[in-house]
Design an enzyme around this catalytic site. Sequence first.
Site, mmCIF file in Angstrom:
data_model
loop_
_atom_site.group_PDB
_atom_site.id
_atom_site.type_symbol
_atom_site.label_atom_id
_atom_site.label_comp_id
_atom_site.label_asym_id
_atom_site.label_seq_id
_atom_site.Cartn_x
_atom_site.Cartn_y
_atom_site.Cartn_z
ATOM 1 C CB CYS A 1 -3.793 8.939 0.167
ATOM 2 S SG CYS A 1 -5.403 8.852 0.688
ATOM 3 C CE LYS B 1 -3.094 2.984 0.740
ATOM 4 N NZ LYS B 1 -4.234 3.356 -0.098
#
Length: 402
Positions: free
Chosen positions: A259, A205
Site C-alpha cells: 500500500c 485513499k
Amino acid sequence: MSKQISVIGLGYIGLPTSVLLASKKYKIKASDINEEVVQLINEGKVHISEPGLDHLLKEAISRGFLEAYRQIQKSDIYIICVPTPFNKSTEIPSPDLSHIENVTAELSLILKPGDLVILESTSPVGTTEMIGNQLKENGVNIEEISIAYCPERVIPGNIMEELVGNDRIVGGLNLDSTKKASDFYRSFVNGNVIETDSKTAELCKLTENSFRDVNIAFANELSMICENYEIDTRELIEIANLHPRVNILDPGIGVGGHCIAVDPWFIISDNLEDSKLIKTSREVNLNKTDWVIKKIIERAEYLKTKNIACLGLTYKPDVDDIRESPAIDIVKSLRDYGLNVLCVDPNLNLRTDLGLFSLEEVYDKCDHFVILVSHKEFKSEELFKKLKDKEVQDFCGVLSNT
Ligand code: SAJ
C-alpha cells in the site's frame, strides 16, 4: 429476499470482506482466478493469516453463506477487490490496471439493470469512470446500473475489526450510485459512511497512504541525521513528541507492503510536476533501505563477519506478508555482496525460499545480529540478555523497547 453479493478477488481485502458479509448473513458468491485459493476457501481454509479470519471463514463455509468460484457469479452487488500492482520497470512506476479491466470485461457479459458495481481496490483517480466507460463501450446501459468507488482502509493485522469500525468513503459516478452504495455499507459498518464523488474518494485513499509515507520519510530522514551526530533517534523523537502539536512516526528500514510503498506512485505518475514532496518522500524511504544495507556492510567488514543473522523478513511487525518488504531487499543485497546471511522470522513458517532458521540455531552460528523487523517474539528480556555478547545493529528499536 436479501441481495446476492459477488466479491471479486479473494486476497487480503476480498477474503476478509466476503467472510464479514457472510457473518452478517449476506449470501456471498466470491471468485478468484487462482484455482488453488478457490479450493482452499471452499474447504474452509485461509491462505492469508489475519487474526479472527480463520474462525469466521470456517463458519461462513459450513453455514453455506460463502461459496468460492473461478468465474464471477451472477449477483446483484459486485465488489471488486483485485490487485492494482505497479509497473516498476519504468523510471516513474505506473499503475497496472489490467486486473480491473479484465473484471470489467467479464462484468459486461452478466450485468443486469439495477445492479450495483463497487470498486474497492486502491486505484488512480479516474478508474471508476474508466470502468463506466468500458462497460458502455461493451454495450452495457450504464444509466440502468450503479457504479461507485469505496476504498478499503483497513490495516493488516487488525482487518476484521477495522472493516466494521472504520469510517468508509463512498463516491459514485452519480448521486444515485453514491446513495445506493452508501446504504449498502451502512448495513454492516459501524463507522460513518461519508458520501462524495468517485474522484474525491479515489484521491482520498491515495492521500491517506501518501500522508503516512511522507511522515515516515521525515522519521527516516531524522534517523540518518541523528546518526551523524551520534544521537539516539528514538529518544529524540520521544522527547520531541511531548510537544502538543508534534507527532513523529517511527523510523525503520524503509517502507514496505503493498500500500504505502506503492500508492504514492499513483499520484506521482499522474502529476509529475506537482507532486515533488510526495516523490521526494518515496525516494527518502527507498534510500533509507540502501543506507541500512551500507551500514550493515560497513560493520560486517570491520568485524570480518562470517555469518550474519537477520531478524525479521516481513514488511512490518507481526504479519506474515512479505510484499515489497525492505527486509527482503536487504537480505538479498547482503548475499549479493557475499555475506552469509541466516534469516529468522517466526511469522513465516519456512514459507520463503530465503532459508529460515530458529533464533536458537542462529545464536550458536552468528556473532553479528541485525534486527530488521520488531516482531513481538524479538521483544523479550531473554533475547536482550542473549545478545549482550553479540554485535547487534538494531534498526527498528527492539532493544530500546525491551
Ligand atoms: N512504518 C514505519 N514507521 C511507522 C509506521 C510504519 O516505518 O511509524 C512502515 C512499516 O514497517 C511498513 C510500512 O511502513 O513497512 C507500512 O506499514 P503501515 O502499518 O503504516 O501500513 P500498511 O501498509 O500495513 O497499511 C496502510 C494503512 N494506511 C494508513 O495507515 C494511512 C491502512 O489503513 C490501509 O488500508 C493500507 O495501507 C492499504 O491497504 O492501503
